[in-house]
Design a protein around this motif. Structure first.
Motif, PDB file in Angstrom:
ATOM      1  N   LEU A 213      13.340 -19.078  17.434  1.00 55.85           N
ATOM      2  CA  LEU A 213      12.002 -19.071  16.505  1.00 55.85           C
ATOM      3  C   LEU A 213      12.070 -19.644  15.366  1.00 55.85           C
ATOM      4  CD1 LEU A 213       9.050 -18.072  16.023  1.00 55.85           C
ATOM      5  CD2 LEU A 213       9.807 -15.982  15.706  1.00 55.85           C
ATOM      6  N   LEU A 214      13.284 -19.431  14.477  1.00 53.15           N
ATOM      7  CA  LEU A 214      13.626 -19.807  13.339  1.00 53.15           C
ATOM      8  C   LEU A 214      13.845 -21.225  13.361  1.00 53.15           C
ATOM      9  CD1 LEU A 214      15.707 -17.047  11.810  1.00 53.15           C
ATOM     10  CD2 LEU A 214      13.318 -17.599  11.038  1.00 53.15           C
ATOM     11  N   GLY A 215      14.832 -21.645  14.523  1.00 53.87           N
ATOM     12  CA  GLY A 215      14.844 -23.134  14.701  1.00 53.87           C
ATOM     13  C   GLY A 215      13.629 -23.918  14.990  1.00 53.87           C
ATOM     14  N   PHE A 216      12.743 -23.278  15.707  1.00 55.30           N
ATOM     15  CA  PHE A 216      11.443 -24.172  16.110  1.00 55.30           C
ATOM     16  C   PHE A 216      10.596 -24.333  14.726  1.00 55.30           C
ATOM     17  CE2 PHE A 216      11.540 -23.444  20.933  1.00 55.30           C
ATOM     18  CZ  PHE A 216      11.775 -24.731  21.057  1.00 55.30           C
ATOM     19  N   PHE A 217      10.645 -23.302  13.688  1.00 52.00           N
ATOM     20  CA  PHE A 217       9.824 -23.306  12.574  1.00 52.00           C
ATOM     21  C   PHE A 217      10.323 -24.367  11.844  1.00 52.00           C
ATOM     22  CE2 PHE A 217       9.556 -22.001   8.187  1.00 52.00           C
ATOM     23  CZ  PHE A 217       8.032 -22.122   8.182  1.00 52.00           C
ATOM     24  N   LEU A 218      11.773 -24.444  11.714  1.00 48.90           N
ATOM     25  CA  LEU A 218      12.341 -25.530  10.639  1.00 48.90           C
ATOM     26  C   LEU A 218      12.015 -26.850  11.199  1.00 48.90           C
ATOM     27  CD1 LEU A 218      15.741 -23.792   9.666  1.00 48.90           C
ATOM     28  CD2 LEU A 218      13.565 -24.183   8.235  1.00 48.90           C
ATOM     29  N   TRP A 219      12.164 -27.030  12.656  1.00 51.42           N
ATOM     30  CA  TRP A 219      12.023 -28.117  13.164  1.00 51.42           C
ATOM     31  C   TRP A 219      10.086 -28.672  13.129  1.00 51.42           C
ATOM     32  CZ3 TRP A 219       9.497 -30.011  17.890  1.00 51.42           C
ATOM     33  CH2 TRP A 219       9.642 -31.358  18.338  1.00 51.42           C
TER      34      TRP A 219
ATOM     35  N   ARG B 263       8.515 -27.732  10.824  1.00 55.20           N
ATOM     36  CA  ARG B 263       7.962 -28.086   9.454  1.00 55.20           C
ATOM     37  C   ARG B 263       8.548 -29.647   9.190  1.00 55.20           C
ATOM     38  NH1 ARG B 263       6.396 -26.176   4.834  1.00 55.20           N
ATOM     39  NH2 ARG B 263       7.047 -26.654   2.867  1.00 55.20           N
ATOM     40  N   TRP B 264       9.689 -29.894   9.549  1.00 54.55           N
ATOM     41  CA  TRP B 264      10.278 -31.463   9.236  1.00 54.55           C
ATOM     42  C   TRP B 264       9.294 -32.261  10.140  1.00 54.55           C
ATOM     43  CZ3 TRP B 264      11.848 -34.709  13.194  1.00 54.55           C
ATOM     44  CH2 TRP B 264      12.172 -35.970  12.847  1.00 54.55           C
ATOM     45  N   LEU B 265       8.752 -31.931  11.336  1.00 56.26           N
ATOM     46  CA  LEU B 265       7.891 -32.674  12.160  1.00 56.26           C
ATOM     47  C   LEU B 265       6.819 -33.160  11.334  1.00 56.26           C
ATOM     48  CD1 LEU B 265       8.023 -34.366  15.015  1.00 56.26           C
ATOM     49  CD2 LEU B 265       6.715 -32.399  15.657  1.00 56.26           C
ATOM     50  N   VAL B 266       6.149 -31.980  10.776  1.00 62.71           N
ATOM     51  CA  VAL B 266       4.777 -32.372  10.360  1.00 62.71           C
ATOM     52  C   VAL B 266       4.836 -33.117   9.191  1.00 62.71           C
ATOM     53  CG1 VAL B 266       3.851 -30.340  11.502  1.00 62.71           C
ATOM     54  CG2 VAL B 266       4.577 -29.997   9.094  1.00 62.71           C
ATOM     55  N   ARG B 267       6.026 -32.816   8.411  1.00 61.84           N
ATOM     56  CA  ARG B 267       6.046 -33.690   6.969  1.00 61.84           C
ATOM     57  C   ARG B 267       6.443 -35.151   7.057  1.00 61.84           C
ATOM     58  NH1 ARG B 267       6.832 -30.625   2.462  1.00 61.84           N
ATOM     59  NH2 ARG B 267       8.630 -31.750   1.799  1.00 61.84           N
ATOM     60  N   SER B 268       6.982 -35.403   8.207  1.00 65.77           N
ATOM     61  CA  SER B 268       7.405 -36.835   8.600  1.00 65.77           C
ATOM     62  C   SER B 268       6.325 -37.805   8.626  1.00 65.77           C
ATOM     63  CB  SER B 268       8.286 -36.849   9.855  1.00 65.77           C
ATOM     64  OG  SER B 268       7.344 -36.546  11.088  1.00 65.77           O
ATOM     65  N   LYS B 269       6.575 -39.120   8.890  1.00 66.56           N
ATOM     66  CA  LYS B 269       5.494 -39.969   8.948  1.00 66.56           C
ATOM     67  C   LYS B 269       4.750 -39.769  10.340  1.00 66.56           C
ATOM     68  CE  LYS B 269       4.407 -44.939   9.716  1.00 66.56           C
ATOM     69  NZ  LYS B 269       5.159 -46.201   9.919  1.00 66.56           N
TER      70      LYS B 269
ATOM     71  N   LEU C 176       2.009 -23.479   9.968  1.00 64.22           N
ATOM     72  CA  LEU C 176       3.228 -23.178  10.430  1.00 64.22           C
ATOM     73  C   LEU C 176       3.420 -21.421  10.429  1.00 64.22           C
ATOM     74  CD1 LEU C 176       5.466 -26.292   9.936  1.00 64.22           C
ATOM     75  CD2 LEU C 176       3.859 -25.631  11.955  1.00 64.22           C
ATOM     76  N   LEU C 177       3.483 -20.951   9.355  1.00 65.42           N
ATOM     77  CA  LEU C 177       3.886 -19.561   8.989  1.00 65.42           C
ATOM     78  C   LEU C 177       2.788 -18.735   9.711  1.00 65.42           C
ATOM     79  CD1 LEU C 177       5.722 -17.484   8.076  1.00 65.42           C
ATOM     80  CD2 LEU C 177       4.738 -17.534   5.749  1.00 65.42           C
ATOM     81  N   GLY C 178       1.514 -19.016   9.446  1.00 64.79           N
ATOM     82  CA  GLY C 178       0.372 -18.414   9.848  1.00 64.79           C
ATOM     83  C   GLY C 178       0.252 -17.978  11.212  1.00 64.79           C
ATOM     84  N   PRO C 179       0.535 -18.999  12.263  1.00 64.91           N
ATOM     85  CA  PRO C 179       0.622 -18.294  13.571  1.00 64.91           C
ATOM     86  C   PRO C 179       1.780 -17.504  13.920  1.00 64.91           C
ATOM     87  CG  PRO C 179       0.469 -20.828  13.355  1.00 64.91           C
ATOM     88  CD  PRO C 179       0.698 -20.272  12.047  1.00 64.91           C
ATOM     89  N   ILE C 180       2.873 -17.481  13.272  1.00 65.87           N
ATOM     90  CA  ILE C 180       3.936 -16.428  13.515  1.00 65.87           C
ATOM     91  C   ILE C 180       3.420 -15.133  13.019  1.00 65.87           C
ATOM     92  CG2 ILE C 180       6.192 -15.727  12.928  1.00 65.87           C
ATOM     93  CD1 ILE C 180       6.764 -18.771  12.684  1.00 65.87           C
ATOM     94  N   VAL C 181       2.724 -15.136  11.737  1.00 69.82           N
ATOM     95  CA  VAL C 181       2.428 -13.880  11.244  1.00 69.82           C
ATOM     96  C   VAL C 181       0.933 -13.373  12.206  1.00 69.82           C
ATOM     97  CG1 VAL C 181       0.961 -12.804   9.180  1.00 69.82           C
ATOM     98  CG2 VAL C 181       2.830 -14.455   8.841  1.00 69.82           C
ATOM     99  N   GLY C 182       0.204 -14.269  12.644  1.00 69.36           N
ATOM    100  CA  GLY C 182      -0.819 -13.853  13.574  1.00 69.36           C
ATOM    101  C   GLY C 182      -0.181 -13.251  14.781  1.00 69.36           C
TER     102      GLY C 182
END
Length: 373
Positions: free
Chosen positions: A227-233, A235-241, A317-323
């Motif tokens: 879960l933590l790995g997918f979150f970081l990945w 986050r990187w994905l949505v901040r990329s081009k 990203l964080l919101g769905p996990i909290v939900g």
């Protein structure tokens, strides 16, 4: 007369770090809780102690973390790309069935009928394994199929749907029809997936008994780290081009096409990635819960994934996990405390979020912080 040509150069804002110092601190704390604190509280603290983490709670938290991965996958496709899927339960179940097939083969001759075939096949008078069970005894092949099966189904479906420019509510209805059709197919005994009952009564994984406390904690840790790995990945994905183009497609797809971008490969890629994430979540879910059946493909299951994302907050990203944690935690508590009223309580929560928190819980917290400043 001389003409002077002035050239101007505008520098695009550079991307900031993946996470702030506080964000990395939170990730480290979460990693320590999953990999160190929870195992100590479950394995070393005596059961009579108020600090003991029970096996039931370990299983519950592990299950919710699987749901959180699904919600995170939904956020990528809905929150950041603007495509509402009501069929992600299918990909979750496909990953679960692939893992379930491996676990059924691991039972060996320890089943009720003492046969190399799974019990349900012996009961239905099957003489040999069907062709799609050929690689089910290999753990390596199972890991590959957990990714390939949901990914391939999503790719084929998404290619034809996106190429036909199906959007909005029509796309949502088609995805729901897809998962409903798959559920009806898996209910049939002749498909070789256990019919109504699905797969259960698992014994071992990699030769190790699956019901031991150590194995349960191992699965818990793997799920938390995933879960933590997918979150970081993510986050990187949505901040990329690539992620910026996805958000542009969400906000104004026609303008993106006018700028020379073809939305099809972008939508197809994130759709397939999202499906694979759900498949991985389903594969982690099955050994912890101990069962997989076609009900995981029901339209209600897919709708719940969208609900977790909306309650927590889309495009965060964080919101769905909290939900996922909030809704499923409340569901587990209310079904015990108020079994007759828990549906009304959850319904009231969803209505309140829709009316008063359209950006979800995370969006409300952000607003409160901005108001405080």
């Amino acid at each position: 007369m001389t003409t002077t040509t002035l050239s101007s150069h505008a520098d695009l804002p550079s991307r900031g770090p993946l996470l702030t110092r506080g964000g990395w601190g939170s990730i480290l704390i979460a990693l320590l809780v999953v990999c160190a604190v929870a195992p100590v509280l479950n394995l070393l603290v005596p059961e009579g102690s108020p600090l003991h983490l029970s096996d039931y709670m370990v299983g519950l938290l592990g299950k919710i973390m699987c749901y959180a991965i699904c919600a995170l996958a939904m956020d990528l496709i809905w929150g950041y790309t603007g495509i509402l899927s009501l069929g992600h339960g299918l990909f979750f179940a496909l990953g679960g069935y692939v893992m379930g097939m491996y676990l059924m083969r691991q039972i060996g001759t320890d089943g009720n009928y003492k046969s190399e075939l799974p019990d349900f096949m012996v009961f239905l008078d099957w003489k040999e394994l069907p062709w799609h069970w050929a690689l089910s005894d290999s753990f390596i092949a199972t890991l590959a199929l957990i990714v390939l099966v949901p990914g391939l189904v999503a790719f084929v479906f998404g290619y034809f749907a996106f190429r036909s420019r199906i959007k909005g509510v029509y796309f949502s209805i088609i995805t729901q029809a897809l998962t409903f059709a798959a559920m009806l197919l898996f209910f049939r005994n002749e498909t070789g997936f256990g019919g109504n009952n699905g797969f259960t009564d698992f014994k071992r994984i990699l030769g190790v008994p699956i019901t031991t406390q150590g194995m349960r904690m191992t699965l818990f840790i793997i799920t938390g780290v995933t879960l933590l790995g997918f979150f970081l990945w993510a986050r990187w994905l949505v901040r990329s081009k690539f992620g910026r183009v996805l958000q542009a497609i969400r906000d104004a797809e026609s303008r993106v096409m006018f700028c020379g971008y073809d939305p099809l490969p972008y939508k197809l890629t994130i759709w397939t990635i999202s499906a694979v994430m759900c498949g991985v979540a389903g594969a982690l879910y099955v050994p912890q819960v101990g069962i997989i059946n076609p009900r995981e493909m029901s339209p209600a299951s897919s709708i719940e994934i969208a609900v977790w994302t909306a309650v927590g907050g889309r495009a965060s990203l964080l919101g769905p996990i909290v939900g996922a944690f909030l809704v499923n935690g409340a569901k587990s508590w209310l079904t015990v405390t108020f079994p007759e009223f828990w549906l009304y309580c959850l319904g009231a929560l969803f209505i309140a979020v829709t009316l008063f928190m359209p950006e979800g819980i995370v969006g409300l917290v952000r607003k409160m912080r901005r108001a405080g400043k």
